[in-house]
Design a protein around this motif. Structure first.
Motif, PDB file in Angstrom:
ATOM      1  N   GLY A   1       0.782  -1.228   0.000  1.00  0.00           N
ATOM      2  CA  GLY A   1       0.000   0.000   0.000  1.00  0.00           C
ATOM      3  C   GLY A   1       0.808   1.271   0.000  1.00  0.00           C
ATOM      4  O   GLY A   1       0.252   2.353  -0.244  1.00  0.00           O
ATOM      5  N   ASP A   2       2.122   1.191   0.246  1.00  0.00           N
ATOM      6  CA  ASP A   2       2.944   2.397   0.295  1.00  0.00           C
ATOM      7  C   ASP A   2       3.235   2.926  -1.114  1.00  0.00           C
ATOM      8  O   ASP A   2       3.353   2.163  -2.077  1.00  0.00           O
ATOM      9  N   VAL A   3       3.380   4.235  -1.194  1.00  0.00           N
ATOM     10  CA  VAL A   3       3.823   4.912  -2.414  1.00  0.00           C
ATOM     11  C   VAL A   3       5.287   5.305  -2.240  1.00  0.00           C
ATOM     12  O   VAL A   3       5.711   5.695  -1.144  1.00  0.00           O
ATOM     13  N   HIS A   4       6.056   5.192  -3.304  1.00  0.00           N
ATOM     14  CA  HIS A   4       7.454   5.629  -3.300  1.00  0.00           C
ATOM     15  C   HIS A   4       7.680   6.610  -4.448  1.00  0.00           C
ATOM     16  O   HIS A   4       7.210   6.375  -5.574  1.00  0.00           O
ATOM     17  N   VAL A   5       8.379   7.686  -4.153  1.00  0.00           N
ATOM     18  CA  VAL A   5       8.851   8.629  -5.171  1.00  0.00           C
ATOM     19  C   VAL A   5      10.365   8.602  -5.095  1.00  0.00           C
ATOM     20  O   VAL A   5      10.951   8.940  -4.063  1.00  0.00           O
ATOM     21  N   HIS A   6      11.005   8.162  -6.182  1.00  0.00           N
ATOM     22  CA  HIS A   6      12.450   7.952  -6.166  1.00  0.00           C
ATOM     23  C   HIS A   6      13.106   8.765  -7.278  1.00  0.00           C
ATOM     24  O   HIS A   6      12.810   8.587  -8.458  1.00  0.00           O
ATOM     25  N   PHE A   7      14.002   9.673  -6.884  1.00  0.00           N
ATOM     26  CA  PHE A   7      14.723  10.520  -7.830  1.00  0.00           C
ATOM     27  C   PHE A   7      15.945   9.774  -8.364  1.00  0.00           C
ATOM     28  O   PHE A   7      16.688   9.154  -7.603  1.00  0.00           O
ATOM     29  N   PHE A   8      16.191   9.892  -9.692  1.00  0.00           N
ATOM     30  CA  PHE A   8      17.239   9.123 -10.344  1.00  0.00           C
ATOM     31  C   PHE A   8      18.537   9.898 -10.554  1.00  0.00           C
ATOM     32  O   PHE A   8      19.469   9.366 -11.146  1.00  0.00           O
ATOM     33  N   GLY A   9      18.624  11.143 -10.111  1.00  0.00           N
ATOM     34  CA  GLY A   9      19.880  11.869 -10.201  1.00  0.00           C
ATOM     35  C   GLY A   9      19.959  12.815 -11.396  1.00  0.00           C
ATOM     36  O   GLY A   9      19.113  12.810 -12.285  1.00  0.00           O
ATOM     37  N   THR A  10      21.013  13.636 -11.405  1.00  0.00           N
ATOM     38  CA  THR A  10      21.197  14.636 -12.449  1.00  0.00           C
ATOM     39  C   THR A  10      22.678  14.933 -12.636  1.00  0.00           C
ATOM     40  O   THR A  10      23.517  14.506 -11.829  1.00  0.00           O
ATOM     41  N   ALA A  11      23.000  15.669 -13.686  1.00  0.00           N
ATOM     42  CA  ALA A  11      24.372  16.120 -13.907  1.00  0.00           C
ATOM     43  C   ALA A  11      24.436  17.615 -14.162  1.00  0.00           C
ATOM     44  O   ALA A  11      25.484  18.147 -14.488  1.00  0.00           O
ATOM     45  N   THR A  12      23.314  18.319 -13.994  1.00  0.00           N
ATOM     46  CA  THR A  12      23.240  19.746 -14.330  1.00  0.00           C
ATOM     47  C   THR A  12      22.663  20.530 -13.159  1.00  0.00           C
ATOM     48  O   THR A  12      21.554  20.247 -12.712  1.00  0.00           O
ATOM     49  N   LEU A  13      23.431  21.502 -12.672  1.00  0.00           N
ATOM     50  CA  LEU A  13      23.004  22.327 -11.537  1.00  0.00           C
ATOM     51  C   LEU A  13      23.405  23.774 -11.784  1.00  0.00           C
ATOM     52  O   LEU A  13      24.521  24.049 -12.222  1.00  0.00           O
ATOM     53  N   SER A  14      22.528  24.719 -11.447  1.00  0.00           N
ATOM     54  CA  SER A  14      22.913  26.127 -11.531  1.00  0.00           C
ATOM     55  C   SER A  14      23.983  26.451 -10.499  1.00  0.00           C
ATOM     56  O   SER A  14      24.798  27.356 -10.693  1.00  0.00           O
ATOM     57  N   PHE A  15      24.007  25.714  -9.397  1.00  0.00           N
ATOM     58  CA  PHE A  15      25.009  25.934  -8.355  1.00  0.00           C
ATOM     59  C   PHE A  15      26.420  25.784  -8.905  1.00  0.00           C
ATOM     60  O   PHE A  15      27.330  26.524  -8.517  1.00  0.00           O
ATOM     61  N   ALA A  16      26.600  24.837  -9.829  1.00  0.00           N
ATOM     62  CA  ALA A  16      27.921  24.623 -10.422  1.00  0.00           C
ATOM     63  C   ALA A  16      28.377  25.828 -11.237  1.00  0.00           C
ATOM     64  O   ALA A  16      29.575  25.995 -11.478  1.00  0.00           O
ATOM     65  N   ASP A  17      27.426  26.680 -11.650  1.00  0.00           N
ATOM     66  CA  ASP A  17      27.761  27.888 -12.404  1.00  0.00           C
ATOM     67  C   ASP A  17      27.758  29.134 -11.529  1.00  0.00           C
ATOM     68  O   ASP A  17      27.747  30.264 -12.031  1.00  0.00           O
ATOM     69  N   GLY A  18      27.755  28.933 -10.223  1.00  0.00           N
ATOM     70  CA  GLY A  18      27.856  30.056  -9.299  1.00  0.00           C
ATOM     71  C   GLY A  18      26.568  30.821  -9.070  1.00  0.00           C
ATOM     72  O   GLY A  18      26.593  31.946  -8.547  1.00  0.00           O
ATOM     73  N   ILE A  19      25.422  30.247  -9.425  1.00  0.00           N
ATOM     74  CA  ILE A  19      24.144  30.927  -9.253  1.00  0.00           C
ATOM     75  C   ILE A  19      23.659  30.766  -7.814  1.00  0.00           C
ATOM     76  O   ILE A  19      23.695  29.670  -7.256  1.00  0.00           O
ATOM     77  N   GLN A  20      23.181  31.853  -7.232  1.00  0.00           N
ATOM     78  CA  GLN A  20      22.589  31.834  -5.894  1.00  0.00           C
ATOM     79  C   GLN A  20      21.126  32.254  -6.009  1.00  0.00           C
ATOM     80  O   GLN A  20      20.828  33.438  -6.137  1.00  0.00           O
ATOM     81  N   PRO A  21      20.202  31.302  -5.982  1.00  0.00           N
ATOM     82  CA  PRO A  21      18.778  31.651  -6.099  1.00  0.00           C
ATOM     83  C   PRO A  21      18.323  32.552  -4.965  1.00  0.00           C
ATOM     84  O   PRO A  21      18.817  32.468  -3.834  1.00  0.00           O
TER      85      PRO A  21
END
Length: 330
Positions: free
Chosen positions: A275-295
């Motif tokens: 009966g449980d639901v799972h939401v599972h994130f598969f990862g990424t390789a792109t982030l604004s943080f890597a480009d020095g962005i501060q939201p």
């Protein structure tokens, strides 16, 4: 086939996306969760269960967006029975990033950082042959269903956070059957949203950096996932694009197969509770943080993948006040 969930006079509704402008409601209470339960219990494909219950009317899509009536595309009636998790160091990234990573792996085992050792394990053993067990990925916990923010709703960042950055990802959405079998209901765009400054300070703080809100949707893709997906992640500030970058996902752009990531999550008996639901994130390789962005407060994150229909959009809300977390003795 793609599904959405939305509110209709405070009632949960589920609908098939017919066009970019219209959705067709499905005649069933209980939303996507109820549909998936019926499909599991009847041993039928989810598409067949949906098609047998399609209504006759069409609903305009845009008002659901403008009025913030969209919901995550799969929810549990009790958010405590929805587990939100993810895996990291799974994507190869762009050609330049991949080349840099491979260069860094051409050193002795003693010289590898823990992160690069984990990445190297995935490259070498993350896509096992059928019947074999592949390399175990990095794994993290984000929270229960209460940490999932609806599309168009604000992503809250706690006052103690050092950063509030997007992570454009694919997410798998699952329902565990009565016999403990995990069933993948579909895939959705996800903004895994993390505190990258905290994580960068010491990788042992990764667990802390992931205990944040996230968002998935608005649309749930039913069926096979394309092996190669190209998307765009952007940040909009005061109506203008502050930062924008393409990203790649799908198994062709990953060090791990989805089946391997799913195996290493659901191999734990505690994650196979009926009966449980799972939401599972598969990862990424792109982030604004890597480009020095501060939201900043009010910036809007937008993540687009054409195969998933409408983009996932969420404004950022920086919380000003800390919660009093002192423990009281009984």
């Amino acid at each position: 086939m793609r599904l959405i969930q939305y509110l209709d006079q405070d009632q949960l509704r589920v609908a098939v996306v017919e066009t970019s402008d219209a959705v067709r409601p499905i005649d069933i209470p209980g939303g996507t969760y109820a549909l998936a339960q019926i499909a599991i219990d009847a041993g039928q494909p989810l598409t067949q269960v949906v098609e047998a219950r399609l209504g006759d009317t069409l609903v305009d899509y845009q008002p659901l967006v403008d009025e913030c009536r969209l919901l995550p595309p799969l929810t549990h009636p009790d958010p405590a029975h929805c587990l939100v998790t993810g895996t990291g160091l799974t994507h190869l990234g762009s050609a330049d990033t991949r080349s840099a990573m491979h260069t860094k792996t051409q050193v002795t085992e003693e010289e590898l950082t823990d992160s690069m050792r984990m990445f190297k394990l995935g490259v070498e053993g993350g896509k096992p042959a059928p019947g074999e067990t592949g390399a175990q990925p990095e794994w993290f916990y984000k929270g229960d269903g209460d940490c999932i923010v609806a599309p168009e709703a604000a992503l809250p960042s706690p006052a103690f956070a050092e950063d509030a950055g997007e992570e454009p990802e694919l997410a798998g959405l699952y329902l565990v059957g009565a016999d403990g079998t995990p069933w993948r209901v579909g895939y959705a765009i996800g903004n895994e949203f993390s505190d990258h400054v905290t994580e960068r300070f010491n990788y042992l703080w990764l667990a802390h950096s992931k205990l944040r809100a996230c968002s998935v949707g608005p649309e749930l893709l039913i069926g096979d996932l394309p092996a190669h997906l190209e998307g765009v992640s952007r940040i909009v500030r005061d109506g203008a694009t502050l930062w924008e970058k393409p990203f790649l996902t799908g198994e062709e752009n990953m060090a791990h197969s989805l089946a391997n990531l799913e195996h290493h999550h659901f191999k734990y008996a505690g994650f196979r509770r009926p009966g449980d639901v799972h939401v599972h994130f598969f990862g990424t390789a792109t982030l604004s943080f890597a480009d020095g962005i501060q939201p900043r407060d009010g910036d809007r994150f937008e993540i687009e993948l054409s195969a998933f229909g409408r983009p996932l959009r969420n404004p950022l809300r920086l919380e000003a006040n800390s919660v009093d977390c002192r423990v009281s003795p009984l």
